[in-house]
Write an enzyme that holds these catalytic residues in place. Structure first.
Site, mmCIF file in Angstrom:
data_model
loop_
_atom_site.group_PDB
_atom_site.id
_atom_site.type_symbol
_atom_site.label_atom_id
_atom_site.label_comp_id
_atom_site.label_asym_id
_atom_site.label_seq_id
_atom_site.Cartn_x
_atom_site.Cartn_y
_atom_site.Cartn_z
ATOM 1 N N CYS A 3 53.235 51.343 26.103
ATOM 2 C CA CYS A 3 52.029 50.965 25.358
ATOM 3 C C CYS A 3 52.002 49.453 25.168
ATOM 4 O O CYS A 3 52.953 48.747 25.530
ATOM 5 C CB CYS A 3 51.969 51.675 24.011
ATOM 6 S SG CYS A 3 53.220 51.115 22.840
ATOM 7 N N CYS A 6 54.936 47.804 23.426
ATOM 8 C CA CYS A 6 56.104 47.517 24.286
ATOM 9 C C CYS A 6 55.935 46.155 24.954
ATOM 10 O O CYS A 6 56.858 45.326 24.959
ATOM 11 C CB CYS A 6 56.254 48.587 25.369
ATOM 12 S SG CYS A 6 56.478 50.261 24.774
ATOM 13 N N ASP A 422 25.964 21.547 45.106
ATOM 14 C CA ASP A 422 26.122 20.473 46.078
ATOM 15 C C ASP A 422 25.278 20.814 47.300
ATOM 16 O O ASP A 422 25.229 21.978 47.715
ATOM 17 C CB ASP A 422 27.602 20.343 46.462
ATOM 18 C CG ASP A 422 27.808 19.324 47.553
ATOM 19 O OD1 ASP A 422 27.431 18.158 47.358
ATOM 20 O OD2 ASP A 422 28.345 19.702 48.614
#
Length: 732
Positions: A3, A6, A422
């Protein structure tokens, strides 16, 4: 790791080391660590192990995904445990909740069926909880293990000492906790919660595998072996053995083994798997090709230019992997919540138990409510909300030729309101061609072209290349140039056959005190009015004539501008060309004259971006050249065309592997969609916990239903993320 708690624990342990900065991703099960030179990797591994987990260093220069063999084994193990738990647990649930099925001593049969479910199928929960307890930590498995253990042990106590083991004991059907005595058992809770959580974990593992499918497919694009040419003979070797400079053969239908340049043959390359571009690209001698593309035509002989980790395919995979390993800002909030969530839930469960005991509801009811709190509160969905969406979103982007540098980029796309384009190489093809030569009176046309072409041949500028290539095509070999000099953004100069030649913008000649004749000045006006770029040439200090070059707008640019407007963006054209050329291009793609910034020197592109930002605009910039790199970095969001230079790609936040400007719109759409999915996941994960905890504490939620809801929340989050796989680009 099981989870987000952890992952947070491992991350905190690593970050406590001096000079270490670590990010741990729960979904990919990978830690990205920056550490000082004096620190050994073994120290990092041992630090993870002291936290109660295991770690192995990744293989250098070899991108990987969460979906390797051990993940497959884990998914198969979870599947086997779930199947056994379902076969044994479903009869327990039916017996416990349907009085008509409750024969004499049914409760002992239920105990016999539940015991292997809890002790064998649910062993991973209990083992992880015990390991974390030994290290003074609590995680989701702590909540699951405690909830299941309490329900099971209470049932054993009730059967042996509480009177629940007597013949004729009956359970009434109820979706709510039962208000009764020590004669009640909760074996269906222990079996049901274990079964539902195993189902959730298995579906989660399967979904995580699907989440990483795009990156896995990207890694699988490369060829496995290759036919190399040595002394005129072909010999097959593993791709890993290829070295730069080696000649190799690509037959029709084969993949190009690595990046290189075509030496012999002509063909068409299918680049769709690498860039999303459906139209094959014609290639011939001198054409650069990328590894992983498929030869759709004739036989090619290619000289390897980049191998291994330096290839475009490897760089793409690495960018995707780095993006998936990071954390968006919204996830950091979830991580902070998860870090304290489990201890808080344990306190709430203890308070719930105490409250109901003091209220006089009975030990059975109080324990059931506390177990429901433990089970409903597991923060699994919080840990999966961001990384699964990132896995799917960035993977889908890679399939479309869109590479996201990191999760923080997603936040930028939401705020952008102006996009600077550009011109050369982005809106236009960037391939300039010589359109005309206008000599001054008394000057020979061929001589003008020969001298100007010779000087321009020493420059890498697209306009210079167009003039040099046009001169070489018409006149053949060009003379050598001496004393070459570059006037950045203005032109070049040099000595050719003893004559001083100056080639560049008319402004450059004016700065040197060289005036154009009336005829040449009129020719400049006419050429610029037609959208051509004019280059003036002077020989020995006297204006010798003009050379005009032109660039063509990409066929998809007008549609791209329209799509960008649909996303609420204001397109702005930025170019170093003169205002007339810029206006012609802008009109063709649908950009108003007021949104054109022309005649900008390379160094001034950053200033143009800063000026827009100073007006309160949040600016994205799309470019492909070296001179675009500073502006890409200065913009709030930089989108670099992968057809451009490595410098531009490095400076951008999003890399568009294809040169199609529509992909820029797709990139912003996909980024916004991914961010929206992350936020949706987090909302539902939080909402689920916020709604479920009070119900559980109030004693109106059956723990078994809580287990099913908790498992569903995780599966929902992952499944919601998988919807990103269906994203369709406008450029497809």
């Amino acid at each position: 790791m099981t989870c987000a708690a952890c992952a947070g624990r491992v991350e905190r342990k690593l970050n406590k080391l001096d000079g270490v900065t670590a990010t741990v991703n729960f979904a990919t099960e990978r830690a990205t660590v920056s550490y000082p030179d004096g620190l050994d990797v073994g120290t990092l591994v041992s630090t993870v192990e002291t936290a109660g987990y295991t770690a192995t260093p990744p293989q250098p220069a070899k991108p990987s995904t969460v979906d390797d063999e051990d993940t497959d084994e884990r998914a198969e193990d979870l599947k086997a445990r779930f199947v056994i738990a379902a076969l044994l647990g479903l009869p327990v649930i039916l017996l416990s909740m349907i009085p008509a099925l409750q024969f004499p001593f049914w409760q002992w049969v239920a105990l016999a069926l539940t015991s292997p479910v809890v002790l064998v199928c649910g062993w991973p929960f209990h083992r992880t909880a015990a390991v974390n307890l030994r290290h003074g930590a609590t995680t989701m498995d702590t909540l699951v293990s405690m909830g299941v253990a309490v329900a099971y042990l209470w049932s054993v106590y009730a059967l042996i000492w509480g009177g629940a083991g007597m013949p004729g004991m009956v359970h009434e059907f109820s979706l709510l906790p039962r208000e009764s005595s020590t004669a009640d058992i909760y074996l269906e809770v222990a079996a049901g919660v274990t079964m539902f959580l195993l189902l959730g974990r298995w579906l989660e593992a399967r979904s995580k595998r699907r989440s990483g499918a795009a990156l896995r497919a990207l890694l699988a694009l490369g060829a496995k072996d290759v036919a190399v040419l040595a002394d005129g003979r072909e010999r097959r070797i593993p791709v890993d053995a290829l070295t730069v400079g080696t000649l190799f053969v690509v037959r029709p239908g084969e993949k190009v083994a690595t990046d290189g340049v075509v030496e012999e043959g002509t063909s068409a390359l299918d680049r769709s798997m690498l860039t999303g571009e459906s139209v094959p690209e014609e290639v011939g001698p001198g054409t650069a090709v990328a590894g992983g593309t498929v030869n759709a035509g004739g036989r090619l002989v290619v000289r390897a230019s980049r191998v291994g980790a330096d290839t475009q395919l490897a760089q793409m995979a690495r960018l995707v992997e780095q993006a998936q390993a990071g954390k968006a800002q919204v996830q950091r909030l979830a991580d902070r919540v998860s870090a304290v969530f489990v201890p808080v839930v344990l306190v709430i469960a203890a308070a719930t138990l105490t409250f109901w005991l003091l209220w006089g509801a009975g030990a059975s009811f109080a324990l059931t409510a506390a177990v429901a709190v433990l089970v409903i509160a597991c923060p699994c969905a919080l840990g999966l909300a961001t990384p699964t969406a990132l896995l799917v979103g960035t993977g889908r982007g890679a399939q479309l030729g869109i590479l996201v540098k990191g999760p923080e980029v997603l936040e930028s796309t939401r705020r952008v309101d102006t996009i600077v384009l550009d011109k050369t190489g982005t809106v236009t093809t960037g391939v300039m061609t010589l359109a005309g030569v206008v000599p001054a009176g008394g000057v020979d046309r061929a001589e003008l072209l020969r001298l100007a072409g010779a000087v321009e041949a020493a420059s890498e500028h697209p306009i210079a290349r167009a003039i040099a290539d046009g001169a070489a095509k018409e006149l053949g070999d060009l003379p050598a140039v001496a004393e070459f000099g570059n006037n950045e953004g203005l032109g070049v100069q040099g000595t050719v056959a003893g004559r001083a030649v100056l080639v560049g913008r008319p402004r450059l000649l004016a700065e040197r005190g060289i005036e154009l004749t009336a005829e040449l000045a009129e020719a400049v006006r006419v050429a610029e009015a037609s959208g051509r770029t004019v280059v003036a040439a002077a020989v020995d200090g006297v204006a010798a004539g003009l050379l005009t070059v032109s660039d063509t707008v990409k066929p998809t640019s007008a549609e791209a501008v329209r799509r960008l407007r649909q996303l609420g963006l204001r397109p702005v054209l930025l170019t170093g060309d003169n205002a007339t050329v810029a206006a012609t291009v802008a009109e063709e793609v649908g950009i108003p004259a007021a949104d054109v910034i022309a005649e900008v020197m390379p160094a001034d592109k950053v200033a143009a971006v800063r000026r827009l930002q100073g007006e309160g605009r949040v600016v994205a910039m799309v470019g492909d050249g070296v001179n675009d790199a500073p502006a890409l970095a200065a913009a709030d969001l930089g989108l670099s065309l992968g057809t451009g230079t490595d410098v531009a790609i490095e400076a951008g936040d999003l890399t568009l592997v294809r040169g199609d400007l529509r992909v820029a719109a797709d990139a912003i759409r996909l980024s916004r969609r991914t961010l929206g999915t992350i936020k949706g996941n987090l909302f539902w994960a939080f909402a689920y916990n916020v709604a479920g905890l009070p119900l559980a504490a109030a004693g109106v939620l059956n723990p078994m239903l809580a287990g099913a809801a908790m498992a569903f929340s995780s599966v929902f989050v992952v499944t919601n993320s998988l919807r990103l796989r269906r994203f369709r680009g406008w450029a497809e």
